[in-house]
Design a protein around this motif. Structure first.
Motif, PDB file in Angstrom:
ATOM      1  N   ALA A  14       0.824  -1.204   0.000  1.00  0.00           N
ATOM      2  CA  ALA A  14       0.000   0.000   0.000  1.00  0.00           C
ATOM      3  C   ALA A  14       0.863   1.261   0.000  1.00  0.00           C
ATOM      4  N   THR A  15       1.982   1.224   0.729  1.00  0.00           N
ATOM      5  CA  THR A  15       2.885   2.369   0.752  1.00  0.00           C
ATOM      6  C   THR A  15       3.467   2.628  -0.626  1.00  0.00           C
ATOM      7  N   ALA A  16       3.866   1.570  -1.312  1.00  0.00           N
ATOM      8  CA  ALA A  16       4.402   1.724  -2.664  1.00  0.00           C
ATOM      9  C   ALA A  16       3.352   2.275  -3.623  1.00  0.00           C
ATOM     10  N   ARG A  17       2.096   1.831  -3.476  1.00  0.00           N
ATOM     11  CA  ARG A  17       1.041   2.342  -4.337  1.00  0.00           C
ATOM     12  C   ARG A  17       0.768   3.811  -4.050  1.00  0.00           C
ATOM     13  N   LEU A  18       0.839   4.210  -2.777  1.00  0.00           N
ATOM     14  CA  LEU A  18       0.636   5.618  -2.449  1.00  0.00           C
ATOM     15  C   LEU A  18       1.752   6.464  -3.046  1.00  0.00           C
ATOM     16  N   MET A  19       2.982   5.978  -2.927  1.00  0.00           N
ATOM     17  CA  MET A  19       4.118   6.707  -3.489  1.00  0.00           C
ATOM     18  C   MET A  19       3.928   6.924  -4.986  1.00  0.00           C
ATOM     19  N   GLU A  20       3.545   5.857  -5.702  1.00  0.00           N
ATOM     20  CA  GLU A  20       3.359   5.982  -7.147  1.00  0.00           C
ATOM     21  C   GLU A  20       2.180   6.883  -7.488  1.00  0.00           C
TER      22      GLU A  20
END
Length: 264
Positions: free
Chosen positions: A132-138
């Protein structure tokens, strides 16, 4: 790091903010060029939809995801662009619906995932919270490209804490991606949040330090702005080197953005 519920809530808010931006745009604006060479606004949204789908497969169908990885390995220089190109060919309304459906399905799958589960990815396996953190970053980074294309200034929020955390965590990866041996000792990172809070990482007495606005740090590690245009300070040669090559995203080193005023 935040638990998966917290970051998923922030991911939803980040996605909804970008959704409002593109849903309210004139359909012709979906064809506007963004700072990413060859990518329009539609490409940016298509890429988010494509990556959400990949993440959903990683969480729900490991075999199907591994087939995607094989395709990526067969065409490492083009598979991301091909995914974006396919989605960008859709009418804006259909592309927006695809992104909405995909990100909703992914959020549901991540919320239902066992707390200690780990899922395959193009880099190391990730937990639900890390995914989820990676998706938020992207979402935030590609949203910045969209905002730049539309001439919109987005007020920063403290949702950036997730992007900042990922940027700190990927320090060693960034060195390795450039064929360099990561520094042995941890750095001290001090970032001023949009709310005015101070976000800190690493030991207080570390001689290698990075300080500055959290927004600027997030723009740097997502390679959405050149270091020369940001108010970040590095103390120590290793910290200084890091700011030249930082990246919070998986994959080979990106080309980043040229400094403002540079000849195109």
């Amino acid at each position: 790091m935040s638990d998966s519920t917290s970051v998923l809530d922030d991911l939803r808010e980040e996605s909804e903010e970008l959704d409002r931006l593109v849903a309210g745009a004139d359909p012709r604006h979906w064809a506007l060029a963004t700072p990413a060479p060859g990518w329009t606004v539609a490409h940016q949204i298509a890429h988010l939809a494509w990556t959400d789908h990949s993440a959903l497969l990683a969480v729900t169908d490991a075999d199907a995801f591994h087939a995607l990885v094989e395709k990526a390995l067969a065409a490492p220089g083009s598979f991301v662009d091909e995914g974006a190109e396919e989605g960008a060919a859709l009418p804006p309304g259909a592309l927006l619906a695809r992104w909405r459906e995909g990100r909703t399905a992914l959020a549901q799958a991540l919320r239902a995932a066992p707390p200690k589960a780990r899922f395959p990815w193009y880099g190391p396996p990730m937990s639900a919270a890390s995914m989820a953190t990676a998706r938020l970053m992207e979402t935030w980074a590609h949203g910045q490209d969209v905002a730049d294309a539309l001439g919109v200034v987005r007020p920063p929020t403290d949702r950036l804490r997730h992007v900042a955390w990922l940027g700190v965590r990927t320090r060693d990866f960034a060195f390795g991606a450039h064929g360099l041996t990561p520094p042995v000792d941890p750095f001290r990172i001090e970032l001023r949040a949009p709310s005015g809070d101070l976000w800190t990482y690493g030991p207080d007495d570390a001689p290698q330090r990075v300080t500055g606005p959290a927004l600027d740090f997030c723009l740097l590690v997502t390679q959405r702005a050149h270091r020369a245009d940001l108010a970040l300070r590095a103390d120590g040669p290793d910290a200084d080197r890091w700011l030249d090559l930082a990246q919070a995203f998986a994959g080979p080193p990106g080309s980043g953005r040229p400094p403002k005023g540079a000849a195109s």
